[in-house]
Design an enzyme around this catalytic site. Structure first.
Site, PDB file in Angstrom:
ATOM      1  N   SER A   8       0.839  -1.199   0.000  1.00 62.04           N
ATOM      2  CA  SER A   8       0.000   0.000   0.000  1.00 62.04           C
ATOM      3  C   SER A   8       0.876   1.251   0.000  1.00 62.04           C
ATOM      4  O   SER A   8       1.639   1.483   0.939  1.00 62.04           O
ATOM      5  CB  SER A   8      -0.891   0.013   1.240  1.00 62.04           C
ATOM      6  OG  SER A   8      -1.449   1.310   1.388  1.00 62.04           O
ATOM      7  N   HIS A  33      -1.398  -1.264  -4.156  1.00 60.75           N
ATOM      8  CA  HIS A  33      -2.646  -0.890  -3.468  1.00 60.75           C
ATOM      9  C   HIS A  33      -2.669   0.625  -3.269  1.00 60.75           C
ATOM     10  O   HIS A  33      -1.737   1.212  -2.725  1.00 60.75           O
ATOM     11  CB  HIS A  33      -2.709  -1.625  -2.130  1.00 60.75           C
ATOM     12  CG  HIS A  33      -3.996  -1.487  -1.399  1.00 60.75           C
ATOM     13  ND1 HIS A  33      -5.130  -2.217  -1.690  1.00 60.75           N
ATOM     14  CD2 HIS A  33      -4.340  -0.679  -0.364  1.00 60.75           C
ATOM     15  CE1 HIS A  33      -6.109  -1.884  -0.868  1.00 60.75           C
ATOM     16  NE2 HIS A  33      -5.659  -0.939  -0.048  1.00 60.75           N
ATOM     17  N   ASP A  35      -4.833   3.743  -1.745  1.00 58.74           N
ATOM     18  CA  ASP A  35      -5.890   4.095  -0.788  1.00 58.74           C
ATOM     19  C   ASP A  35      -6.381   5.518  -1.012  1.00 58.74           C
ATOM     20  O   ASP A  35      -5.618   6.475  -0.855  1.00 58.74           O
ATOM     21  CB  ASP A  35      -5.336   3.995   0.637  1.00 58.74           C
ATOM     22  CG  ASP A  35      -5.127   2.561   1.074  1.00 58.74           C
ATOM     23  OD1 ASP A  35      -6.082   1.768   0.967  1.00 58.74           O
ATOM     24  OD2 ASP A  35      -4.006   2.236   1.515  1.00 58.74           O
ATOM     25  N   MET A  37      -8.920   8.359   0.331  1.00 58.63           N
ATOM     26  CA  MET A  37      -9.710   8.739   1.516  1.00 58.63           C
ATOM     27  C   MET A  37     -10.236  10.159   1.352  1.00 58.63           C
ATOM     28  O   MET A  37      -9.488  11.039   0.924  1.00 58.63           O
ATOM     29  CB  MET A  37      -8.815   8.681   2.764  1.00 58.63           C
ATOM     30  CG  MET A  37      -8.160   7.344   2.975  1.00 58.63           C
ATOM     31  SD  MET A  37      -7.067   7.403   4.393  1.00 58.63           S
ATOM     32  CE  MET A  37      -6.436   5.734   4.397  1.00 58.63           C
ATOM     33  N   HIS A  66      -8.566   1.297  -3.682  1.00 55.23           N
ATOM     34  CA  HIS A  66      -9.471   1.082  -2.543  1.00 55.23           C
ATOM     35  C   HIS A  66     -10.106   2.429  -2.212  1.00 55.23           C
ATOM     36  O   HIS A  66      -9.435   3.313  -1.680  1.00 55.23           O
ATOM     37  CB  HIS A  66      -8.629   0.522  -1.382  1.00 55.23           C
ATOM     38  CG  HIS A  66      -9.363   0.375  -0.091  1.00 55.23           C
ATOM     39  ND1 HIS A  66      -8.716   0.171   1.113  1.00 55.23           N
ATOM     40  CD2 HIS A  66     -10.699   0.385   0.212  1.00 55.23           C
ATOM     41  CE1 HIS A  66      -9.604   0.064   2.085  1.00 55.23           C
ATOM     42  NE2 HIS A  66     -10.816   0.201   1.565  1.00 55.23           N
ATOM     43  N   MET A  68     -12.144   4.702  -0.107  1.00 53.71           N
ATOM     44  CA  MET A  68     -12.749   4.955   1.204  1.00 53.71           C
ATOM     45  C   MET A  68     -13.432   6.313   1.121  1.00 53.71           C
ATOM     46  O   MET A  68     -12.983   7.302   1.727  1.00 53.71           O
ATOM     47  CB  MET A  68     -11.661   4.926   2.290  1.00 53.71           C
ATOM     48  CG  MET A  68     -11.214   3.520   2.619  1.00 53.71           C
ATOM     49  SD  MET A  68      -9.629   3.462   3.478  1.00 53.71           S
ATOM     50  CE  MET A  68      -8.521   3.487   2.083  1.00 53.71           C
ATOM     51  N   MET A 137     -11.390  -5.519   5.677  1.00 53.12           N
ATOM     52  CA  MET A 137     -10.608  -4.619   6.540  1.00 53.12           C
ATOM     53  C   MET A 137     -10.264  -5.340   7.844  1.00 53.12           C
ATOM     54  O   MET A 137     -11.148  -5.853   8.542  1.00 53.12           O
ATOM     55  CB  MET A 137     -11.391  -3.341   6.846  1.00 53.12           C
ATOM     56  CG  MET A 137     -11.669  -2.438   5.649  1.00 53.12           C
ATOM     57  SD  MET A 137     -10.251  -2.105   4.610  1.00 53.12           S
ATOM     58  CE  MET A 137      -9.116  -1.362   5.779  1.00 53.12           C
ATOM     59  N   ASP A 175      -6.635  -6.301   4.473  1.00 60.89           N
ATOM     60  CA  ASP A 175      -6.085  -4.944   4.443  1.00 60.89           C
ATOM     61  C   ASP A 175      -6.055  -4.346   5.850  1.00 60.89           C
ATOM     62  O   ASP A 175      -7.103  -4.041   6.428  1.00 60.89           O
ATOM     63  CB  ASP A 175      -6.953  -4.085   3.513  1.00 60.89           C
ATOM     64  CG  ASP A 175      -6.360  -2.709   3.284  1.00 60.89           C
ATOM     65  OD1 ASP A 175      -5.212  -2.463   3.728  1.00 60.89           O
ATOM     66  OD2 ASP A 175      -7.044  -1.881   2.651  1.00 60.89           O
TER      67      ASP A 175
END
Ligand code: DX5
Ligand code: ZN
Length: 223
Positions: A8, A33, A35, A37, A66, A68, A137, A175
Site C-alpha cells: 500500500s 494498493h 488508498d 480517503m 481502494h 474509502m 478490513m 487490508d
C-alpha cells in the site's frame, strides 16, 4: 494459485513516489494498493486523481484502488481514466451496491467490495456472486500502521465458506496491520491477497520485506 502481495503506497515516501514505485516494479509485488480517503467516510484525506495518474505513469503493475469515500459512483469513470485496474468500494458507502458493481465491471475493472471490521460477512450473501474480490478490513479504515484485529481470522473462514459454493474464484484480500507474523495464519485461514503498508515501507530493505511476504507458503488451508 499462489497468493498475491499488494504493497500500500499510503505508507510510501510521497516526496519520492517515483523512486518507491520503481522499487515496487522491480520487486515481487503483484499489485500496487492505492488508498483513496475523502475525510468523510474515514477521518483522513489521502490523495486524489493527479497523484494516481502520476503513479500510473511509472507503475508496471496493476493498480488496486481502494475507495474509502462516500457515494463512490460519482468518481468511478475518473478512477478508471487515471489508471485503476481493480476498484473496491465500501459496502457501508453504497446504497445501490449492485448497480455500483455493475458499473465497475462495465468499465473493465475487477470489482471489489471493501468491508469494515464490524459489518457482518452475511451482508455479502446476495452480492458475492457478482464480485471479483472482497477487501476485508482488518483495521478500522483511515490510517496505515494500525494494530491488526484478531476477529479477522474467523471472518475469513466465514467468507471462504460462503465463496466456496457461490463464487469459488473470489479473491479475499486482507487490508490493515498485515505483517510477517500474521501472514502465514492469514493465508492458512483462506486469504488470497495480502495488503501491506507499514510492513513494507517501514522496513530497512523494502524489496526483501515484499519477498518475505511473497515467500510465505501455507501447506494446508484451514477451510
Ligand atoms: C487503511 C488502508 C490500508 C493501509 C494499510 O485504511 O486501507 O490499505 O494502507 O496499511 P498498514 O499495512 O500499515 O496497516
Ligand atoms: Zn486499503
Amino acid at each position: 494459485m499462489s497468493h498475491l502481495v499488494a504493497p500500500s503506497i499510503l505508507s510510501a515516501d510521497f516526496a519520492n513516489l517515483q523512486r518507491d514505485i520503481e522499487m515496487l516494479n522491480k520487486s515481487e509485488a503483484d499489485w500496487i494498493h492505492v488508498d483513496i480517503m475523502d475525510g468523510l467516510f474515514v477521518p483522513n484525506i489521502s490523495f486524489g486523481f493527479p497523484v494516481v495518474k502520476a503513479v500510473k505513469q511509472h507503475a508496471t503493475k496493476p493498480l488496486d484502488v481502494h475507495l474509502m469515500i462516500v457515494d463512490p459512483d460519482r468518481y468511478l469513470n475518473e478512477f478508471k481514466e487515471v489508471g485503476a485496474n481493480n476498484i473496491s468500494v465500501h459496502f457501508e458507502a453504497c446504497i445501490h451496491l449492485h448497480r455500483t458493481i455493475q458499473k465497475i465491471k462495465e468499465l473493465g475493472c475487477k470489482a471489489g467490495i471493501a468491508i469494515n471490521p464490524h459489518t457482518p460477512i452475511a451482508h455479502l450473501n446476495d452480492i458475492v456472486e457478482d464480485i471479483d474480490l472482497v477487501c476485508m478490513m482488518s483495521v478500522n479504515p483511515g490510517f496505515g500502521g494500525q494494530k491488526f484485529i484478531e476477529s479477522t481470522y474467523r471472518r475469513i473462514h466465514e467468507l471462504r465458506l460462503l465463496a466456496q459454493t457461490r463464487n469459488p474464484n473470489l479473491l479475499i484480500e486482507i487490508d490493515g496491520g498485515v505483517n510477517h507474523e500474521n501472514s502465514l495464519p492469514l493465508l492458512q485461514a483462506g486469504a488470497d491477497v495480502l495488503v501491506a503498508g507499514n510492513a513494507v515501507f517501514a522496513a530497512a530493505d523494502q524489496t526483501a520485506a515484499i519477498k518475505e511476504l511473497k515467500d510465505v507458503s501455507p501447506t494446508t488451508k484451514m477451510v
